[in-house]
Write a protein that holds these residues in place. Structure first.
Motif, PDB file in Angstrom:
ATOM      1  N   MET A  97      30.772  26.807 -17.520  1.00 43.31           N
ATOM      2  CA  MET A  97      30.863  26.065 -16.968  1.00 43.31           C
ATOM      3  C   MET A  97      29.708  24.922 -16.518  1.00 43.31           C
ATOM      4  O   MET A  97      28.581  25.801 -15.486  1.00 43.31           O
ATOM      5  CB  MET A  97      31.705  26.388 -15.440  1.00 43.31           C
ATOM      6  N   LYS A  98      30.016  23.824 -17.021  1.00 42.80           N
ATOM      7  CA  LYS A  98      28.557  22.691 -17.111  1.00 42.80           C
ATOM      8  C   LYS A  98      28.597  22.776 -14.872  1.00 42.80           C
ATOM      9  O   LYS A  98      29.358  22.148 -14.786  1.00 42.80           O
ATOM     10  CB  LYS A  98      29.345  21.644 -17.397  1.00 42.80           C
ATOM     11  N   LEU A  99      27.018  23.446 -14.581  1.00 45.75           N
ATOM     12  CA  LEU A  99      26.999  22.711 -13.110  1.00 45.75           C
ATOM     13  C   LEU A  99      26.651  21.437 -12.966  1.00 45.75           C
ATOM     14  O   LEU A  99      26.339  20.120 -13.696  1.00 45.75           O
ATOM     15  CB  LEU A  99      25.060  23.118 -13.430  1.00 45.75           C
ATOM     16  N   THR A 100      27.384  21.281 -11.911  1.00 49.71           N
ATOM     17  CA  THR A 100      26.241  19.245 -11.043  1.00 49.71           C
ATOM     18  C   THR A 100      25.266  19.466 -10.974  1.00 49.71           C
ATOM     19  O   THR A 100      24.469  20.120 -11.201  1.00 49.71           O
ATOM     20  CB  THR A 100      27.305  19.322 -10.096  1.00 49.71           C
ATOM     21  N   SER A 101      25.179  18.310 -10.863  1.00 48.27           N
ATOM     22  CA  SER A 101      23.462  17.179 -10.329  1.00 48.27           C
ATOM     23  C   SER A 101      22.857  18.419  -9.389  1.00 48.27           C
ATOM     24  O   SER A 101      21.664  19.056  -9.296  1.00 48.27           O
ATOM     25  CB  SER A 101      23.062  16.232 -10.344  1.00 48.27           C
ATOM     26  N   GLU A 102      24.205  18.040  -7.778  1.00 47.67           N
ATOM     27  CA  GLU A 102      24.099  18.842  -6.887  1.00 47.67           C
ATOM     28  C   GLU A 102      23.602  20.760  -6.706  1.00 47.67           C
ATOM     29  O   GLU A 102      22.506  21.528  -6.553  1.00 47.67           O
ATOM     30  CB  GLU A 102      24.440  18.901  -5.569  1.00 47.67           C
ATOM     31  N   GLU A 103      24.524  21.282  -8.007  1.00 51.73           N
ATOM     32  CA  GLU A 103      24.245  23.397  -8.299  1.00 51.73           C
ATOM     33  C   GLU A 103      23.153  23.094  -8.999  1.00 51.73           C
ATOM     34  O   GLU A 103      22.358  23.889  -9.378  1.00 51.73           O
ATOM     35  CB  GLU A 103      25.567  23.461  -8.766  1.00 51.73           C
ATOM     36  N   ARG A 104      22.996  22.290  -9.958  1.00 57.96           N
ATOM     37  CA  ARG A 104      21.510  22.233 -10.407  1.00 57.96           C
ATOM     38  C   ARG A 104      20.674  22.676  -9.753  1.00 57.96           C
ATOM     39  O   ARG A 104      19.210  23.502  -9.790  1.00 57.96           O
ATOM     40  CB  ARG A 104      21.738  21.423 -12.457  1.00 57.96           C
ATOM     41  N   LYS A 105      20.277  21.424  -9.184  1.00 54.11           N
ATOM     42  CA  LYS A 105      19.323  21.584  -8.239  1.00 54.11           C
ATOM     43  C   LYS A 105      19.307  23.114  -7.288  1.00 54.11           C
ATOM     44  O   LYS A 105      17.291  22.796  -7.152  1.00 54.11           O
ATOM     45  CB  LYS A 105      19.046  20.166  -7.812  1.00 54.11           C
ATOM     46  N   ASN A 106      20.065  23.220  -6.571  1.00 52.06           N
ATOM     47  CA  ASN A 106      20.325  24.469  -6.173  1.00 52.06           C
ATOM     48  C   ASN A 106      19.314  25.916  -6.817  1.00 52.06           C
ATOM     49  O   ASN A 106      18.668  26.370  -6.650  1.00 52.06           O
ATOM     50  CB  ASN A 106      21.228  24.631  -5.170  1.00 52.06           C
ATOM     51  N   LYS A 107      20.346  25.308  -8.611  1.00 51.70           N
ATOM     52  CA  LYS A 107      19.696  26.867  -8.860  1.00 51.70           C
ATOM     53  C   LYS A 107      18.214  27.018  -9.442  1.00 51.70           C
ATOM     54  O   LYS A 107      17.253  27.623  -9.315  1.00 51.70           O
ATOM     55  CB  LYS A 107      20.380  26.719 -10.096  1.00 51.70           C
ATOM     56  N   ILE A 108      17.670  25.535  -9.589  1.00 50.36           N
ATOM     57  CA  ILE A 108      16.266  24.959  -9.716  1.00 50.36           C
ATOM     58  C   ILE A 108      15.729  25.935  -9.036  1.00 50.36           C
ATOM     59  O   ILE A 108      14.189  26.093  -8.658  1.00 50.36           O
ATOM     60  CB  ILE A 108      16.074  23.635 -10.051  1.00 50.36           C
ATOM     61  N   LEU A 109      16.101  25.624  -7.274  1.00 55.71           N
ATOM     62  CA  LEU A 109      15.024  25.862  -6.494  1.00 55.71           C
ATOM     63  C   LEU A 109      15.416  26.919  -6.024  1.00 55.71           C
ATOM     64  O   LEU A 109      13.939  28.243  -5.853  1.00 55.71           O
ATOM     65  CB  LEU A 109      15.773  25.071  -5.306  1.00 55.71           C
ATOM     66  N   HIS A 110      16.379  27.669  -6.298  1.00 53.91           N
ATOM     67  CA  HIS A 110      16.125  29.278  -6.287  1.00 53.91           C
ATOM     68  C   HIS A 110      15.561  30.226  -7.582  1.00 53.91           C
ATOM     69  O   HIS A 110      14.684  31.278  -7.553  1.00 53.91           O
ATOM     70  CB  HIS A 110      18.010  29.735  -6.800  1.00 53.91           C
ATOM     71  N   GLU A 111      15.128  29.819  -9.300  1.00 51.18           N
ATOM     72  CA  GLU A 111      14.182  30.234  -9.961  1.00 51.18           C
ATOM     73  C   GLU A 111      12.540  29.728  -9.392  1.00 51.18           C
ATOM     74  O   GLU A 111      11.787  30.786  -9.581  1.00 51.18           O
ATOM     75  CB  GLU A 111      14.360  29.327 -11.188  1.00 51.18           C
ATOM     76  N   VAL A 112      12.222  29.152  -8.573  1.00 47.38           N
ATOM     77  CA  VAL A 112      11.185  28.635  -8.438  1.00 47.38           C
ATOM     78  C   VAL A 112      10.286  29.216  -7.133  1.00 47.38           C
ATOM     79  O   VAL A 112       9.887  29.852  -7.087  1.00 47.38           O
ATOM     80  CB  VAL A 112      10.905  26.625  -8.257  1.00 47.38           C
ATOM     81  N   ILE A 113      11.327  29.783  -6.117  1.00 55.30           N
ATOM     82  CA  ILE A 113      11.783  30.639  -5.151  1.00 55.30           C
ATOM     83  C   ILE A 113      11.321  32.154  -5.621  1.00 55.30           C
ATOM     84  O   ILE A 113      10.588  33.048  -5.195  1.00 55.30           O
ATOM     85  CB  ILE A 113      12.922  29.950  -3.838  1.00 55.30           C
ATOM     86  N   THR A 114      12.023  32.043  -6.293  1.00 60.90           N
ATOM     87  CA  THR A 114      11.778  33.491  -6.890  1.00 60.90           C
ATOM     88  C   THR A 114      10.952  34.093  -7.641  1.00 60.90           C
ATOM     89  O   THR A 114      10.282  34.819  -7.134  1.00 60.90           O
ATOM     90  CB  THR A 114      13.037  33.643  -7.824  1.00 60.90           C
ATOM     91  N   LYS A 115      10.596  33.115  -8.802  1.00 58.87           N
ATOM     92  CA  LYS A 115       9.431  33.137  -9.813  1.00 58.87           C
ATOM     93  C   LYS A 115       8.253  32.719  -8.745  1.00 58.87           C
ATOM     94  O   LYS A 115       7.127  33.484  -9.935  1.00 58.87           O
ATOM     95  CB  LYS A 115       9.912  32.450 -11.203  1.00 58.87           C
ATOM     96  N   GLY A 116       8.073  31.557  -7.918  1.00 61.64           N
ATOM     97  CA  GLY A 116       7.062  31.208  -7.691  1.00 61.64           C
ATOM     98  C   GLY A 116       6.554  29.736  -8.715  1.00 61.64           C
ATOM     99  O   GLY A 116       5.843  28.934  -8.254  1.00 61.64           O
ATOM    100  N   GLU A 117       6.608  29.928  -9.893  1.00 62.34           N
ATOM    101  CA  GLU A 117       6.630  29.089 -10.645  1.00 62.34           C
ATOM    102  C   GLU A 117       7.180  28.976 -12.299  1.00 62.34           C
ATOM    103  O   GLU A 117       6.704  29.749 -12.444  1.00 62.34           O
ATOM    104  CB  GLU A 117       5.175  29.403 -11.390  1.00 62.34           C
TER     105      GLU A 117
END
Length: 252
Positions: free
Chosen positions: A1-21
């Motif tokens: 299912m395609k993410l909304t812009s808001e959902e995608r930004k939350n997921k991006i933040l998740h990735e950066v928090i988890t991985k650091g970079e």
């Protein structure tokens, strides 16, 4: 299912928090969008001072996020982020919510930076610092500073809570007894009890590693809880330790 812009930004933040970079290209592949779309999302997150963009990658910018990786907050971090993402859909617009000092609740606070409609009350100094980048209304109780939990406790804090009408409280725990969730610290116990008394709904955020623990103090009974959020579905053996009517939300 395609993410909304808001959902995608939350997921991006998740990735950066988890991985650091994380690289821009990896994010584009991860979410099946163009690098230009990712750059736009990243720019919006950077405007909120949440992440930093450099040479085709993004990393954390807020030292309050980074501090957690060296202490107990780093334990079961993936699970805590999964729980926080699940909780987001249960927070209605314009709600007044309380965030306590638990490390699972800290992960929720990071995602709430993206909201701008909430009144958020907390006795956690670290959570208030994380949310300083948001456009929500943030209320810090104040009180006696407790270094171990980076939070405020005591009579001053209790007096601040006594005048509140909270829609939902989000509370962590150290373990479970036969009667309810438990905590090890007496100082945190009295704060949790006061918050629960002044909240319409009470949600526990807890990763499944706590299932085998039992703290000294019980702060709420199971029949007073509205829901417990965990990162996975409980096994039949785990579930039978709890009342049948108790509602669990598992992400899987």
């Amino acid at each position: 299912m395609k993410l909304t812009s808001e959902e995608r930004k939350n997921k991006i933040l998740h990735e950066v928090i988890t991985k650091g970079e994380v690289s821009i290209n990896d994010l584009a592949d991860r979410f099946a969008v163009t690098t230009e779309t990712i750059r736009k999302d990243v720019s919006l997150l950077q405007d909120k001072n949440l992440i930093s963009k450099k040479h085709g990658s993004v990393s954390m910018v807020n030292s309050f996020f980074e501090n957690e990786f060296s202490v107990k907050e780093s334990d079961h971090l993936e699970e805590k982020i999964t729980i926080a993402e699940a909780v987001m859909k249960f927070i209605p617009e314009n709600a007044a919510i309380f965030l306590d000092t638990s490390t699972s609740v800290l992960q929720l606070a990071k995602l709430l930076v993206m909201r701008d409609d909430l009144t958020i009350i907390t006795n956690s100094l670290q959570i208030s610092q994380v949310l300083s980048a948001s456009d929500n209304q943030i209320l810090l109780t104040g009180g006696l500073y407790r270094k171990k939990s980076n939070s405020y406790v005591g009579d001053w804090t209790l007096n601040a809570i006594s005048g509140l009408n909270i829609d939902i409280s989000f509370i962590g725990c150290d373990g479970f007894s036969k009667s309810g969730p438990t905590i090890r610290s007496y100082h945190e116990l009295e704060i949790k009890k006061a918050v629960i008394e002044h909240s319409r709904k009470n949600f526990i955020l807890c990763d499944t590693s706590k299932l085998v623990n039992e703290g000294l103090y019980s702060f709420i009974t199971y029949d007073s809880l509205d829901m417990i959020f965990m990162e996975r579905r409980l096994t039949d053996q785990e579930r039978e330790k709890f009342p049948k009517e108790l509602i669990f939300f598992q992400s899987e």
